[in-house]
Each structure stands twice: as structure tokens, then as C-alpha cells.
Design an enzyme around this catalytic site. Sequence first.
Site, mmCIF file in Angstrom:
data_model
loop_
_atom_site.group_PDB
_atom_site.id
_atom_site.type_symbol
_atom_site.label_atom_id
_atom_site.label_comp_id
_atom_site.label_asym_id
_atom_site.label_seq_id
_atom_site.Cartn_x
_atom_site.Cartn_y
_atom_site.Cartn_z
ATOM 1 N N ARG A 24 0.321 1.498 4.006
ATOM 2 C CA ARG A 24 1.683 1.559 4.217
ATOM 3 C C ARG A 24 2.367 2.309 2.851
ATOM 4 O O ARG A 24 3.405 3.101 3.318
ATOM 5 C CB ARG A 24 2.007 0.111 3.821
ATOM 6 C CG ARG A 24 1.695 -1.086 4.887
ATOM 7 C CD ARG A 24 2.275 -2.428 4.815
ATOM 8 N NE ARG A 24 3.827 -2.228 5.092
ATOM 9 C CZ ARG A 24 4.633 -2.360 4.064
ATOM 10 N NH1 ARG A 24 4.452 -2.509 2.827
ATOM 11 N NH2 ARG A 24 5.836 -2.277 4.247
ATOM 12 N N GLY A 72 4.811 -11.890 12.312
ATOM 13 C CA GLY A 72 3.791 -11.412 11.834
ATOM 14 C C GLY A 72 3.880 -11.320 10.198
ATOM 15 O O GLY A 72 3.347 -12.058 9.569
ATOM 16 N N ARG A 73 4.586 -10.354 10.008
ATOM 17 C CA ARG A 73 4.596 -10.213 8.316
ATOM 18 C C ARG A 73 5.086 -11.377 7.667
ATOM 19 O O ARG A 73 4.549 -11.625 6.502
ATOM 20 C CB ARG A 73 5.569 -8.984 8.119
ATOM 21 C CG ARG A 73 5.802 -8.674 6.763
ATOM 22 C CD ARG A 73 7.058 -7.461 6.533
ATOM 23 N NE ARG A 73 6.961 -6.791 7.627
ATOM 24 C CZ ARG A 73 6.448 -5.349 7.502
ATOM 25 N NH1 ARG A 73 5.947 -5.022 6.623
ATOM 26 N NH2 ARG A 73 6.704 -4.540 8.446
ATOM 27 N N GLU A 96 8.087 -14.129 17.439
ATOM 28 C CA GLU A 96 6.732 -13.384 17.266
ATOM 29 C C GLU A 96 6.600 -12.967 15.841
ATOM 30 O O GLU A 96 6.745 -11.678 15.661
ATOM 31 C CB GLU A 96 6.798 -12.320 18.305
ATOM 32 C CG GLU A 96 6.866 -12.642 19.706
ATOM 33 C CD GLU A 96 7.037 -11.479 20.653
ATOM 34 O OE1 GLU A 96 7.312 -10.023 19.884
ATOM 35 O OE2 GLU A 96 7.281 -11.681 21.993
ATOM 36 N N CYS A 151 -8.988 12.595 -0.487
ATOM 37 C CA CYS A 151 -8.645 14.035 -0.682
ATOM 38 C C CYS A 151 -7.527 14.280 -0.014
ATOM 39 O O CYS A 151 -7.220 15.051 0.894
ATOM 40 C CB CYS A 151 -9.663 14.965 -0.454
ATOM 41 S SG CYS A 151 -10.989 14.665 -1.541
ATOM 42 N N GLU A 152 -6.237 13.516 -0.453
ATOM 43 C CA GLU A 152 -4.777 13.759 0.125
ATOM 44 C C GLU A 152 -3.781 13.563 -1.239
ATOM 45 O O GLU A 152 -4.056 12.416 -1.886
ATOM 46 C CB GLU A 152 -4.335 12.864 1.132
ATOM 47 C CG GLU A 152 -5.124 12.849 2.579
ATOM 48 C CD GLU A 152 -4.710 14.056 3.199
ATOM 49 O OE1 GLU A 152 -3.868 14.751 3.070
ATOM 50 O OE2 GLU A 152 -5.642 14.427 4.219
ATOM 51 N N TYR A 189 4.826 4.938 5.004
ATOM 52 C CA TYR A 189 6.149 4.502 4.877
ATOM 53 C C TYR A 189 7.015 4.581 3.414
ATOM 54 O O TYR A 189 8.059 4.494 3.325
ATOM 55 C CB TYR A 189 6.360 2.990 5.429
ATOM 56 C CG TYR A 189 5.903 2.370 6.728
ATOM 57 C CD1 TYR A 189 6.046 3.216 7.713
ATOM 58 C CD2 TYR A 189 4.769 1.410 6.507
ATOM 59 C CE1 TYR A 189 5.652 2.686 8.898
ATOM 60 C CE2 TYR A 189 4.499 0.994 7.944
ATOM 61 C CZ TYR A 189 4.935 1.493 8.980
ATOM 62 O OH TYR A 189 4.285 0.968 10.323
ATOM 63 N N GLY A 230 10.022 -9.964 13.370
ATOM 64 C CA GLY A 230 10.808 -8.890 12.476
ATOM 65 C C GLY A 230 11.246 -9.286 11.139
ATOM 66 O O GLY A 230 11.854 -8.580 10.581
ATOM 67 N N TYR A 274 -0.494 -5.711 7.771
ATOM 68 C CA TYR A 274 -0.512 -4.181 8.147
ATOM 69 C C TYR A 274 -1.373 -3.676 6.851
ATOM 70 O O TYR A 274 -1.202 -2.443 6.457
ATOM 71 C CB TYR A 274 0.928 -3.512 8.318
ATOM 72 C CG TYR A 274 1.525 -4.208 9.321
ATOM 73 C CD1 TYR A 274 1.188 -4.018 10.468
ATOM 74 C CD2 TYR A 274 2.517 -5.382 9.062
ATOM 75 C CE1 TYR A 274 2.226 -4.659 11.342
ATOM 76 C CE2 TYR A 274 3.236 -5.854 10.013
ATOM 77 C CZ TYR A 274 2.970 -5.582 11.258
ATOM 78 O OH TYR A 274 3.673 -6.224 12.429
#
Length: 417
Positions: A315, A278-279, A276, A345-346, A319, A242, A373
Amino acid sequence: MSGFTSFTYQHGQLYAEAASLVDIAKEFGTPCYVYSRAALIAAYQEFDRAFADHDHLICYAVKANSNLAILNMLARLGSGFDIVSGGELLRVLKAGGDPRKIVFSGVGKNQDEMRAALAAGILCFNVESEMELLSLNQLAKEMNKVAPVSLRVNPDVDAKTHPYISTGLKENKFGIPMTEAERIYAAAHEFTHVHITGLDCHIGSQLTAIDPFIEASNKMLNLLDHLEKQGLHIEHLDLGGGLGIRYSQESPPSIKDYVTALCNSVGQRKQRILIEPGRSLIGNTGLLLTRVEYLKHAPHRNFAIVDAAMNDLMRPALYDAYHEILPVVKKPGDVNTYQVVGPVCETGDFIGHDRKLNLTKEDLLAVMSAGAYGMSMSSNYNTRPRAAEVMVDGDTAHLIRARETIEQLIASEKILD
């Protein structure tokens, strides 16, 4: 551009290590993910060195980026792996990862996934509910195996991060409540095909302060002491991941400060420490390379329409996350304030809002801090093939994932008679 990046300007052009991003775009097209081998190695080695002499295992969180070349590189460095699916298990094994260094997290492991992990002989299952524990014990019995288990305990700690990536509060779906943990640990020792080996927690992602980590660690250590007083032996303490990175103005702790604080909280206890990350390992080692398709100057807003979209980098839409956007080639002239958007198309399809850039059609842009991610959350929305992935080693760019084709996307579909 902070942290473990190897992206620098040379004579007005942005380079990945010693490779020109202009040349990479010419060879591999856009959108394209570009990673630095040197930056990834440096990040892993800083984690490893920070533990000094404390027994530890770094388990890379595969969900951050699961490309086989990245997993293989980490495996050769000695990394373990934190997986959350059977697919990730197969990826790690195919990449040469040691099954004895794999921990299996996740709230919804199905029976096929657990069977595969038992057959592979993984280090530990991070079990997240009493019902999962019962199911795992039964499957291990059927396979004549004993499942190594760590209970993931929810310490009810506010990680002070985006609510979608906060995992350690009592209202979150993750983990076993602290109030139930002692009872379940005691009960687990009565199961014939489960062996309790560890204690686990994880409170969220993109944390930028040490205090929540230490609060969670102290709660877990208090539980550990209670368990040991009851004669329950715990071999390892998994304190999750984290640790955040800098995308914009964030000031996360250094890897050394983070690991040192964890080790200091554990003190003289002899349990092996698992983490653990990751990022914090992969995030700043990668960027997304994209090209300007069109510029649209409207009365109230200017739009730079690029060939990367929310399906390539989810992302920002998911977010409202910020990624720095840099011109690949610096040039003089006036800047405008642009909304950098994709062709999907959003209205939510954007890469960045209100960016001051000097742009013309066909310009290349680098979306920074996209190693984590990015590709792992990409999709084929609007029938868009997923991007190519390139790993740079010095002045050489290696294609580590070819761009998908439309034909590949529709090959498994069938029109009914």
C-alpha cells in the site's frame, strides 16, 4: 490506534489482546502479520447490530484479506462473501462459507469462473457489462441452470478517495452506465437462463464521508422505482462497500452512522439490503510486525532498514498510503526522524516516511492498520517468501499461515535441457 483494535501497551510493551508481540516475534519470526480475533468479531457484530430489524446480508469483501481462518470465522458469524475471482470462490467454500451467501463481482469473470459459481449455486452474479450478461446466459443454458443476476450500475458519483480505488465515476472501468441500465434490465428479462434478482453499485474504497454513499444510494433508489413501475421485480439492493478506517488523521463515519444512513435512505422499501465491507471489517484488526535490520545515518536523511518490504505491504508504494508505525517496546531516549524502508531493490520500497522514533538494531516495530490489503496484495518480488500470519485469541497466538520457504517458491520451476 482507533476503531476495532485490540493492540495496547502493557508495562511499556505492545500486546495483541493478551499476547506479547515480543513473544510472537520470537516464536514465529518477522515479518509477520498479527490479527486480533476479538477485534474482528466486534467489527462484524457492530455491522450486524446496526441494521436492527432491516433484512440484510453482510458480504465480506474477500479481496481485503482471504486467509482461510478469517473467512471461516466470518462464516461462523453468519457472514456472506463478496468475491471477485474463481480462486476466492474456492477459498470461501473451503472455509465453510455458504454459497447461497456469495455474490460474485468483477469486470472480467472468465467462463471457467462463471461455470464454477453456477455449479456452486451462489446467491448472485454482479454483472458489469451487457456482453457479460449474454455470456452468462449462454453458459447457464449449457449447464441447464438459471443464473441469479444483479446488474452493477455505475452511478457516476465522486467518492473523493484515491483515484486508484475510485470505482463509481463514469470514466472508471466498473459497472454499467446509469443511462443504459433501464434498457439492459428490461432486455435481461427476455433471457431464458438469467433471473434478475438485484440492483448493485459500488463507488470506491476508503471513503471517509457519508455523503457520497447517500448520493449513490439515492440514484440507485430512483432507478429501482423506475424499474418497479415497469413491472420488474427487484429482490435485493446491493449498496457495495467502501467505508474507510482511520490510518492517521482521517475521521470516517462510525459503522452505526454509516449503516443507519443507508437504511434511512432506503426508507420503507422492502428489498433486502446487501453491503460489501472489507477494509472496515478487517483493516484495524491486524498489524505487520517487523524488525530493524540496520540503521543508516546519512547527511541528509536517516534510514531504518527493516525486514518487511513492499512485497509484504504494497500500500505505501502503490498508493503512497500512510500506516502508523509504533515501537513494540517503548524506551526512553532521544528520537530521530527516520525513513522506514525495506530491503527490496526499489526506491519505492518504503513503509513510512519521516517517522520520529528512538531505534537501535534489532528493535521490533508494529505497522498498524495492516489487516486489509496487506497479506492479500503481497508478492514474492526479489524471491522473498511471503510472511507468516498469526491469529491471537486472548493470550494464545495461533499460526494461521506458515511462512513460505525459498524451496516452495522454486518447486514448480523447471530448467530446460
